[in-house]
Design a protein around this motif. Structure first.
Motif, PDB file in Angstrom:
ATOM      1  N   SER A 167      -8.568   7.409   9.684  1.00 36.87           N
ATOM      2  CA  SER A 167      -8.648   7.632   8.520  1.00 36.87           C
ATOM      3  C   SER A 167      -8.961   6.310   7.720  1.00 36.87           C
ATOM      4  O   SER A 167      -8.217   5.333   8.097  1.00 36.87           O
ATOM      5  N   LYS A 168      -9.669   6.070   6.641  1.00 33.23           N
ATOM      6  CA  LYS A 168      -9.881   4.927   5.742  1.00 33.23           C
ATOM      7  C   LYS A 168      -8.636   4.511   5.126  1.00 33.23           C
ATOM      8  O   LYS A 168      -8.246   5.189   4.202  1.00 33.23           O
ATOM      9  N   ILE A 169      -8.169   3.399   5.345  1.00 27.09           N
ATOM     10  CA  ILE A 169      -6.783   2.950   4.680  1.00 27.09           C
ATOM     11  C   ILE A 169      -6.994   1.708   3.933  1.00 27.09           C
ATOM     12  O   ILE A 169      -7.613   0.655   4.772  1.00 27.09           O
ATOM     13  N   TYR A 170      -6.761   1.613   2.621  1.00 23.30           N
ATOM     14  CA  TYR A 170      -7.070   0.570   1.969  1.00 23.30           C
ATOM     15  C   TYR A 170      -5.679  -0.033   1.705  1.00 23.30           C
ATOM     16  O   TYR A 170      -4.716   0.734   1.096  1.00 23.30           O
ATOM     17  N   VAL A 171      -5.378  -1.353   2.221  1.00 25.04           N
ATOM     18  CA  VAL A 171      -4.226  -2.077   1.909  1.00 25.04           C
ATOM     19  C   VAL A 171      -4.703  -3.115   0.634  1.00 25.04           C
ATOM     20  O   VAL A 171      -5.094  -4.317   1.068  1.00 25.04           O
ATOM     21  N   ALA A 172      -4.050  -2.990  -0.429  1.00 26.55           N
ATOM     22  CA  ALA A 172      -4.572  -3.935  -1.623  1.00 26.55           C
ATOM     23  C   ALA A 172      -3.068  -4.998  -1.537  1.00 26.55           C
ATOM     24  O   ALA A 172      -2.016  -4.641  -1.224  1.00 26.55           O
ATOM     25  N   GLY A 173      -3.726  -6.209  -1.340  1.00 25.51           N
ATOM     26  CA  GLY A 173      -2.924  -7.338  -1.153  1.00 25.51           C
ATOM     27  C   GLY A 173      -2.649  -7.635   0.311  1.00 25.51           C
ATOM     28  O   GLY A 173      -1.508  -7.998   0.788  1.00 25.51           O
ATOM     29  N   HIS A 174      -3.648  -7.397   1.070  1.00 29.02           N
ATOM     30  CA  HIS A 174      -3.612  -7.515   2.695  1.00 29.02           C
ATOM     31  C   HIS A 174      -3.460  -8.685   3.045  1.00 29.02           C
ATOM     32  O   HIS A 174      -2.869  -9.011   4.429  1.00 29.02           O
ATOM     33  N   ARG A 175      -3.539  -9.932   2.441  1.00 30.03           N
ATOM     34  CA  ARG A 175      -3.245 -11.104   2.930  1.00 30.03           C
ATOM     35  C   ARG A 175      -1.716 -11.846   2.243  1.00 30.03           C
ATOM     36  O   ARG A 175      -1.292 -12.688   3.042  1.00 30.03           O
ATOM     37  N   GLY A 176      -1.050 -10.802   1.540  1.00 26.70           N
ATOM     38  CA  GLY A 176       0.291 -11.247   1.232  1.00 26.70           C
ATOM     39  C   GLY A 176       1.186 -10.795   2.103  1.00 26.70           C
ATOM     40  O   GLY A 176       1.392 -10.433   3.202  1.00 26.70           O
ATOM     41  N   LEU A 177       2.545 -11.306   1.910  1.00 31.12           N
ATOM     42  CA  LEU A 177       3.736 -11.179   2.594  1.00 31.12           C
ATOM     43  C   LEU A 177       3.943  -9.666   3.151  1.00 31.12           C
ATOM     44  O   LEU A 177       3.795  -9.484   4.391  1.00 31.12           O
ATOM     45  N   VAL A 178       4.045  -8.740   2.299  1.00 32.26           N
ATOM     46  CA  VAL A 178       3.854  -7.491   2.644  1.00 32.26           C
ATOM     47  C   VAL A 178       2.888  -6.589   2.959  1.00 32.26           C
ATOM     48  O   VAL A 178       2.494  -5.927   3.900  1.00 32.26           O
ATOM     49  N   GLY A 179       1.650  -7.206   2.224  1.00 29.85           N
ATOM     50  CA  GLY A 179       0.415  -6.183   2.717  1.00 29.85           C
ATOM     51  C   GLY A 179      -0.081  -6.728   4.287  1.00 29.85           C
ATOM     52  O   GLY A 179      -0.400  -5.926   5.191  1.00 29.85           O
ATOM     53  N   SER A 180       0.143  -8.249   4.588  1.00 29.68           N
ATOM     54  CA  SER A 180      -0.284  -8.402   5.996  1.00 29.68           C
ATOM     55  C   SER A 180       0.469  -7.799   7.072  1.00 29.68           C
ATOM     56  O   SER A 180      -0.031  -7.500   8.020  1.00 29.68           O
ATOM     57  N   ALA A 181       1.889  -7.641   6.488  1.00 26.80           N
ATOM     58  CA  ALA A 181       2.763  -6.816   7.466  1.00 26.80           C
ATOM     59  C   ALA A 181       2.397  -5.533   7.603  1.00 26.80           C
ATOM     60  O   ALA A 181       2.371  -4.882   8.851  1.00 26.80           O
ATOM     61  N   ILE A 182       1.914  -4.943   6.579  1.00 28.01           N
ATOM     62  CA  ILE A 182       1.763  -3.184   6.844  1.00 28.01           C
ATOM     63  C   ILE A 182       0.296  -3.291   7.710  1.00 28.01           C
ATOM     64  O   ILE A 182       0.160  -2.318   8.455  1.00 28.01           O
ATOM     65  N   VAL A 183      -0.605  -4.182   7.432  1.00 27.01           N
ATOM     66  CA  VAL A 183      -1.836  -4.217   8.394  1.00 27.01           C
ATOM     67  C   VAL A 183      -1.537  -4.402   9.728  1.00 27.01           C
ATOM     68  O   VAL A 183      -1.912  -3.661  10.577  1.00 27.01           O
ATOM     69  N   ARG A 184      -0.463  -5.272  10.195  1.00 27.60           N
ATOM     70  CA  ARG A 184      -0.101  -5.283  11.406  1.00 27.60           C
ATOM     71  C   ARG A 184       0.569  -4.299  11.903  1.00 27.60           C
ATOM     72  O   ARG A 184       0.380  -3.834  13.190  1.00 27.60           O
ATOM     73  N   ASN A 185       1.419  -3.720  11.258  1.00 32.24           N
ATOM     74  CA  ASN A 185       2.136  -2.472  11.631  1.00 32.24           C
ATOM     75  C   ASN A 185       1.174  -1.409  11.991  1.00 32.24           C
ATOM     76  O   ASN A 185       1.362  -0.530  12.932  1.00 32.24           O
ATOM     77  N   LEU A 186       0.089  -1.041  10.894  1.00 34.38           N
ATOM     78  CA  LEU A 186      -0.859   0.081  11.236  1.00 34.38           C
ATOM     79  C   LEU A 186      -1.472  -0.237  12.342  1.00 34.38           C
ATOM     80  O   LEU A 186      -1.950   0.625  13.287  1.00 34.38           O
ATOM     81  N   GLU A 187      -2.171  -1.625  12.651  1.00 36.75           N
ATOM     82  CA  GLU A 187      -2.886  -1.804  13.871  1.00 36.75           C
ATOM     83  C   GLU A 187      -1.994  -1.613  15.189  1.00 36.75           C
ATOM     84  O   GLU A 187      -2.665  -1.169  16.103  1.00 36.75           O
TER      85      GLU A 187
END
Length: 310
Positions: free
Chosen positions: A5-25
């Protein structure tokens, strides 16, 4: 969510956004979209509309926000309310117009009244006066939460809001002019150790009680709810445990191996005297934190050393 699924993480370089990207991956999601502020200004309605029309994300994590500590919130209240409202309105409206299947809005525990009964339940929202030092930011986050609920009520959308406690971890902001208490203290103690300074100054009396959640736990809770929850409740996200600022400072002093003394500047504001979240709603949904505070501080200090003092 499907793994592709195409997932957009707004703020992907920030504290929370980068953690969400790591978790999803880490969970096998392969189609994650992120844009830097230079690539996409989320306060620009036209740019956000164009992005959503072109990219058509299926799921959205709205982790982008203008954030800061007591000093920044006190000095720039107009910026905090205006920029956060613009980001929220633009992303939520574009998500709706482009048929996003599910959106998660990340708020803050500062939405609750200053003198809230403890621990703080979700139903205490709007039951009293806000903490003046971050009122502008809190009002913006309350608006975002309510916007999600109202869209769900009026249009049958699937927008979820989460209200985290104080977060810390990799990619935190260590700028002493506008950082939160945890990264500020880590940097203060480290630099005092390097310079062999006799003491470290801590704002306030050290008496206020705070709750801290490692950002990797926060990200895991977000993914869990996006995968498993479909309703109109919002969720507190935290540990359900608290610690005084004095005890926190002593723990960071131990982790950083600083040998000097602590001094509390009582001319500086304490902020809210106590802020502990009731996390029973989230625990009943099936999620609980994993990272204990001292382990999380060690992890944060290691990241700080690698990224600020290479």
């Amino acid at each position: 969510m499907n793994k592709d699924s195409k997932i957009y993480v707004a703020g992907h370089r920030g504290l929370v956004g980068s953690a969400i990207v790591r978790n999803l991956e880490s969970k096998g999601y392969t189609n994650i979209v992120g844009k830097t502020h230079k690539e996409l200004d989320l306060t620009n309605q036209f740019a956000v509309c164009k992005f959503f029309e072109e990219q058509k994300p299926e799921y959205v994590f709205l982790a982008a926000a203008k954030v800061g500590g007591i000093g920044a919130n006190s000095n720039y209240p107009a910026d905090f309310i205006m920029e956060n409202e613009l980001i929220q309105c633009n992303v939520i409206k574009s998500s709706f117009k482009n048929n996003v299947k599910k959106l998660m809005f990340l708020g803050s525990s500062c939405i609750y009244p200053k003198m809230c009964p403890q621990p703080i339940k979700e139903e205490y929202l709007l039951s009293g006066y806000l903490e003046p030092t971050n009122e502008a930011y809190a009002l913006a986050k309350i608006s975002g939460l309510k916007m999600c609920q109202f869209f769900n009520t009026q249009y049958g959308t699937h927008y979820i809001s989460v209200m985290p406690t104080n977060l810390y971890g990799p990619n935190d902001n260590y700028d002493l002019n506008n950082s939160h208490v945890m990264p500020a203290l880590i940097r203060k103690f480290h630099e005092a150790k390097i310079k062999n300074e006799p003491y470290v100054e801590v704002w306030g009396t050290g008496k206020p009680l705070r709750e801290f959640l490692h950002v990797d736990d926060m990200a895991d809770a977000c993914t869990f709810l996006m995968e498993n929850y479909d309703g109109n409740d919002f969720f507190n996200v935290g540990t359900g445990k608290e610690i005084s600022i004095k005890e926190l400072a002593e723990m960071i002093k131990e982790v950083t191996e600083y040998k000097g003394e602590l001094r509390f500047n009582t001319d500086k504001p304490d902020g809210t005297p106590r802020k502990l979240l009731d996390v029973s709603r989230l625990e009943k949904a099936g999620w609980k934190y994993k990272v204990e505070l001292k382990d999380g501080i060690k992890d944060s200090y290691e990241w700080f050393m690698k990224n600020y003092y290479i």
